[in-house]
Motif scaffolding. Structure first.
Motif, PDB file in Angstrom:
ATOM      1  N   ALA A 596       0.840  -1.186  -0.026  1.00  0.00           N
ATOM      2  CA  ALA A 596       0.022  -0.006  -0.041  1.00  0.00           C
ATOM      3  C   ALA A 596       0.919   1.292  -0.005  1.00  0.00           C
ATOM      4  CB  ALA A 596      -0.822  -0.053   1.205  1.00  0.00           C
ATOM      5  N   GLU A 597       1.969   1.135   0.619  1.00  0.00           N
ATOM      6  CA  GLU A 597       2.738   2.330   0.778  1.00  0.00           C
ATOM      7  C   GLU A 597       3.215   2.875  -0.581  1.00  0.00           C
ATOM      8  OE1 GLU A 597       6.107   1.972   3.622  1.00  0.00           O
ATOM      9  OE2 GLU A 597       6.745   4.005   3.039  1.00  0.00           O
ATOM     10  N   ALA A 598       3.544   1.984  -1.563  1.00  0.00           N
ATOM     11  CA  ALA A 598       4.005   2.556  -2.760  1.00  0.00           C
ATOM     12  C   ALA A 598       2.980   3.296  -3.597  1.00  0.00           C
ATOM     13  CB  ALA A 598       4.474   1.395  -3.685  1.00  0.00           C
ATOM     14  N   VAL A 599       1.637   2.944  -3.271  1.00  0.00           N
ATOM     15  CA  VAL A 599       0.424   3.458  -3.964  1.00  0.00           C
ATOM     16  C   VAL A 599       0.131   4.872  -3.009  1.00  0.00           C
ATOM     17  CG1 VAL A 599      -1.629   3.251  -4.735  1.00  0.00           C
ATOM     18  CG2 VAL A 599      -0.208   1.298  -4.673  1.00  0.00           C
ATOM     19  N   VAL A 600      -0.227   4.700  -1.883  1.00  0.00           N
ATOM     20  CA  VAL A 600      -1.000   5.910  -1.243  1.00  0.00           C
ATOM     21  C   VAL A 600       0.198   6.431  -0.069  1.00  0.00           C
ATOM     22  CG1 VAL A 600      -3.233   5.180  -1.401  1.00  0.00           C
ATOM     23  CG2 VAL A 600      -1.861   4.043   0.596  1.00  0.00           C
ATOM     24  N   GLY A 601       1.506   5.932   0.094  1.00  0.00           N
ATOM     25  CA  GLY A 601       2.257   6.528   0.869  1.00  0.00           C
ATOM     26  C   GLY A 601       2.024   6.197   2.407  1.00  0.00           C
ATOM     27  N   ALA A 602       1.389   5.084   2.718  1.00  0.00           N
ATOM     28  CA  ALA A 602       0.986   4.842   4.037  1.00  0.00           C
ATOM     29  C   ALA A 602       0.906   3.450   3.936  1.00  0.00           C
ATOM     30  CB  ALA A 602       0.262   5.482   4.685  1.00  0.00           C
ATOM     31  N   ARG A 603       0.871   2.538   5.190  1.00  0.00           N
ATOM     32  CA  ARG A 603       0.474   1.399   5.264  1.00  0.00           C
ATOM     33  C   ARG A 603      -0.133   0.855   6.718  1.00  0.00           C
ATOM     34  NH1 ARG A 603       5.701  -1.886   6.688  1.00  0.00           N
ATOM     35  NH2 ARG A 603       7.323  -0.177   6.723  1.00  0.00           N
ATOM     36  N   PHE A 604      -0.532  -0.306   6.809  1.00  0.00           N
ATOM     37  CA  PHE A 604      -0.960  -0.832   8.212  1.00  0.00           C
ATOM     38  C   PHE A 604       0.016  -1.609   8.865  1.00  0.00           C
ATOM     39  CE2 PHE A 604      -5.327  -0.731   6.244  1.00  0.00           C
ATOM     40  CZ  PHE A 604      -6.124  -0.290   7.467  1.00  0.00           C
ATOM     41  N   TYR A 605       0.084  -1.324   9.984  1.00  0.00           N
ATOM     42  CA  TYR A 605       1.087  -2.031  11.023  1.00  0.00           C
ATOM     43  C   TYR A 605       0.071  -2.765  11.881  1.00  0.00           C
ATOM     44  CZ  TYR A 605       4.762   1.288   9.269  1.00  0.00           C
ATOM     45  OH  TYR A 605       5.471   1.712   8.701  1.00  0.00           O
ATOM     46  N   ILE A 606       0.429  -4.105  12.394  1.00  0.00           N
ATOM     47  CA  ILE A 606      -0.412  -4.788  13.362  1.00  0.00           C
ATOM     48  C   ILE A 606       0.654  -4.812  14.488  1.00  0.00           C
ATOM     49  CG2 ILE A 606      -1.727  -6.897  13.758  1.00  0.00           C
ATOM     50  CD1 ILE A 606      -1.881  -6.937  10.587  1.00  0.00           C
TER      51      ILE A 606
END
Ligand code: SF4
Ligand code: MSK
Length: 632
Positions: A596-606
């Protein structure tokens, strides 16, 4: 006394012990009976979308069923289940927004619902190109409401409120085809695409979920917030108290619980009615004590300082005090368990929404056209119930904490104005906040939001995370049941500055704020989005470049899945304390927590451990600071 160890809140522990003695079950008992959750469900690997199934995929590669009867893989099944959760959350928040827009549409000068914030209405009218000159303010309101209502089903174009995002973010969404269309359409598209034999591409399904989620945060939820402010007033800082100790032994205790302020605002008015106050005296009570639960509490505390009885996990405990005459509910996050539970005490359980009837409850339909009269009828029922209270059964824990609430974006700016030299800098902006972040006095900001979940020790996830963040000079903004956890733990009082690092404590002192700011209910996460968007604009960077993070340490609802997704899609990294049911697909996990980071610049962390989560969040904040070249 047996050590309970499932909550950090002393009132919770004490009331669960009372419940045990009285043979009453709570959510923790039912959780125990549930034993180990279904492994297939927990990993998202169970599909019951069609009647050839249910199909469940083996979590072990190469062993057992690897595909559903239709051939759907684990990736497809997990993605479908996830995006259906997003659609559920989006539908719920947005229907709340739509209801409030309908209320604005019926507002009139001599009616129950009036306009409280004309300035906000006029500014929205301008934004949406609704003519304002020489027009009655109520005509303007009705047209603005109509424009909003059309956002739910318009056949063409994307949502108007998306125009509020900085250019850089718009570009990200444009390039990746993430701009949602009409709100209802996004929900329908997900339900259509996830039907048997439709979309079978996990990546595309997740993309659809991300796009739809934006119709929540920048659509339905934002409409809910804006229109509630227009109708009932934009919150300003005010004092309140939080926890079950706010209940009063010698008064009629009424709890409002649920979400939409259209009901609770009228109850706030009704409890001040002289005739009803007189009636309360006649039944032997000293007065009427109104308090709130879950997001309804947030709505009325932000605008009136109504006391907060507790958060999601405490709803049964309020009844177990034996001191509550009525729990009045509308929609969302209401335990069906309240129905049999209230029968064990004298409490009246009153449902009011045609969308949320509950077997065994007294249903008094709240009619917006006769709102105040309906509210008075409901309050009267509660007062008349005072005589049925069994004094032997009453136990109100003493614990409650003072809190300052009411931090809308506008009121944050007013607080910041305290440090502005008006000869040099403009008033009413976030510039002072941007300046202290740039200077490194504040390292960054975190939004900590969401529910309670018995998979996490009650309030522990919220409070430990918040404390770690503020200790490290990260200012915390919060909404929902996380906000109530903070209020109960004393993190919203001015004294809480003692928990803050030196930089944050100084900012709190100068700007006169607590280190944890209550920004409202779940739909008010839209306020956090606006705060971040304005900050990004001020620094002329994309939202994803800011040293800003999000977390939902104890989330449980579909709404939270939608929220987390729109926060990430808006460029803000988000930490979850409870794993969503996606772990059955390595590909979906990879999309959410990595690609997701490459697309929207952020991601989830669990990360279930709040200390580790705080450390990771702080590291991420420092990375962002470095990338922006901000002073160390
Ligand atoms: Fe099974 Fe496919 Fe039907 Fe799902 S849609 S229940 S995987 S046959
Ligand atoms: S009420 S969605 S338990 S935050 Fe909004 Fe609390 Fe979560 Fe419901």
């Amino acid at each position: 006394m047996e050590e309970k160890n499932f909550s950090i809140d002393p009132t919770t522990e004490a009331l669960v012990i009372k419940a045990e003695k009285e043979g009453i079950e709570t959510l923790w008992d039912r959780k125990k009976i549930m034993k180990t959750p279904c492994g297939f469900g927990e990993e998202g690997l169970c599909c019951r979308i069609c009647a050839m199934g249910p199909c469940r995929i083996s979590p072990t590669a190469g062993k057992g069923a690897q595909k559903g009867i239709c051939g759907a893989t684990a990736d497809v099944i997990v993605a479908r289940n996830l995006v259906r959760m997003i659609a559920g959350g989006l539908a719920t928040h947005s229907d709340h927004g739509r209801d409030i827009a309908h209320v604005l549409h019926m507002a009139k000068r001599d009616g129950n619902y009036k306009i409280a914030d004309e300035k906000k209405l006029l500014s929205l009218a301008k934004e949406w190109e609704v003519a304002t000159e020489n027009r009655d303010i109520y005509d303007i309101a009705h047209e603005v409401a109509e424009v909003a209502l059309n956002e739910f089903g318009k056949p063409f174009g994307s949502l108007r409120l998306l125009e509020r995002v900085p250019e850089q973010r718009k570009q990200v969404w444009d390039e990746n085809k993430l701009k949602p269309g009409a709100i209802d359409k996004e929900i329908v598209t997900i339900m259509h695409s996830t039907h048997i034999g439709c979309c079978a591409d996990a990546k595309d399904l997740v993309h659809k979920g991300m796009r739809a989620s934006l119709a929540d945060g920048w659509g339905g939820s934002m409409i809910g917030t804006e229109f509630s402010d227009i109708l009932f007033g934009s919150p300003v800082p005010r004092e309140t108290e939080a926890n079950l100790g706010v209940l009063e032994e010698d008064q009629v205790n009424i709890i409002v619980h649920g979400h939409e302020p259209s009901l609770s605002e009228m109850i706030v008015l009704a409890v001040e009615d002289p005739e009803l106050l007189q009636l309360a005296k006649e039944v032997g009570a000293k007065g009427i004590n109104l308090s709130g639960m879950c997001c309804t509490a947030n709505e009325v505390t932000m605008r009136h300082g109504v006391k907060i009885a507790g958060n999601f996990a405490q709803q049964e405990l309020a009844v177990i005090t034996g001191a509550v005459e009525a729990v009045i509910v509308d929609v969302q996050c209401i335990f069906p368990a309240l129905s049999p539970l209230t029968k064990c005490y004298h409490t009246k359980f009153i449902t009011t929404s045609p969308k949320a009837k509950i077997s065994g409850a007294t249903h008094i339909e709240f009619e917006e056209e006769k709102a105040l009269a309906s509210a008075k009828q409901i309050v009267k029922e509660a007062i008349l119930n005072f005589k049925n209270r069994d004094k032997e059964k009453v136990f109100i824990p003493k614990t409650k904490s003072p809190a300052i609430v009411g931090y809308s974006v506008e009121s944050i700016k007013s607080q910041l104005d305290k440090v502005v030299n008006s000869h040099i800098d403009p008033m009413g902006t976030l510039k002072p906040l941007a300046d202290v972040i740039k200077a490194g006095v504040l390292r960054g900001a975190a939004g900590v939001v969401g529910c309670n979940n018995p998979k996490v020790k009650h309030d522990y996830g919220h409070i430990e995370l918040m404390k770690e963040l503020i200790k490290n000079d990260v200012i915390v903004v919060t909404t929902g049941c996380a906000a109530q956890a903070a209020a109960k733990a004393g993190l919203m009082s001015k004294e809480a500055r003692k928990f803050a690092g030196k930089g944050l404590a100084t900012v709190c002192e100068l700007v006169d704020i607590p280190p944890v700011l209550h920004m409202g209910s779940c739909v008010d996460i839209s306020r956090i989005l606006m705060l971040v968007a304005e900050l990004a604009e001020m620094l002329d960077v994309d939202m994803s470049a800011l040293p800003v993070v999000g977390a939902a340490p104890e989330w449980m609802s579909e709404k939270a899945v939608s929220i987390g997704t729109y926060v990430v899609t808006s460029g803000i990294d988000t930490w979850l304390g409870v794993a969503p049911p996606v772990t059955g697909s390595a590909a979906v996990v990879d999309l959410l927590t990595n690609k997701a980071e490459a697309v929207v610049g952020a991601r989830f962390y669990i990360e279930p451990d709040p200390y580790k989560a705080a450390q990771q969040m702080i590291e991420r904040i420092e990375e962002k600071r470095e990338a922006l070249g901000l002073s160390l």
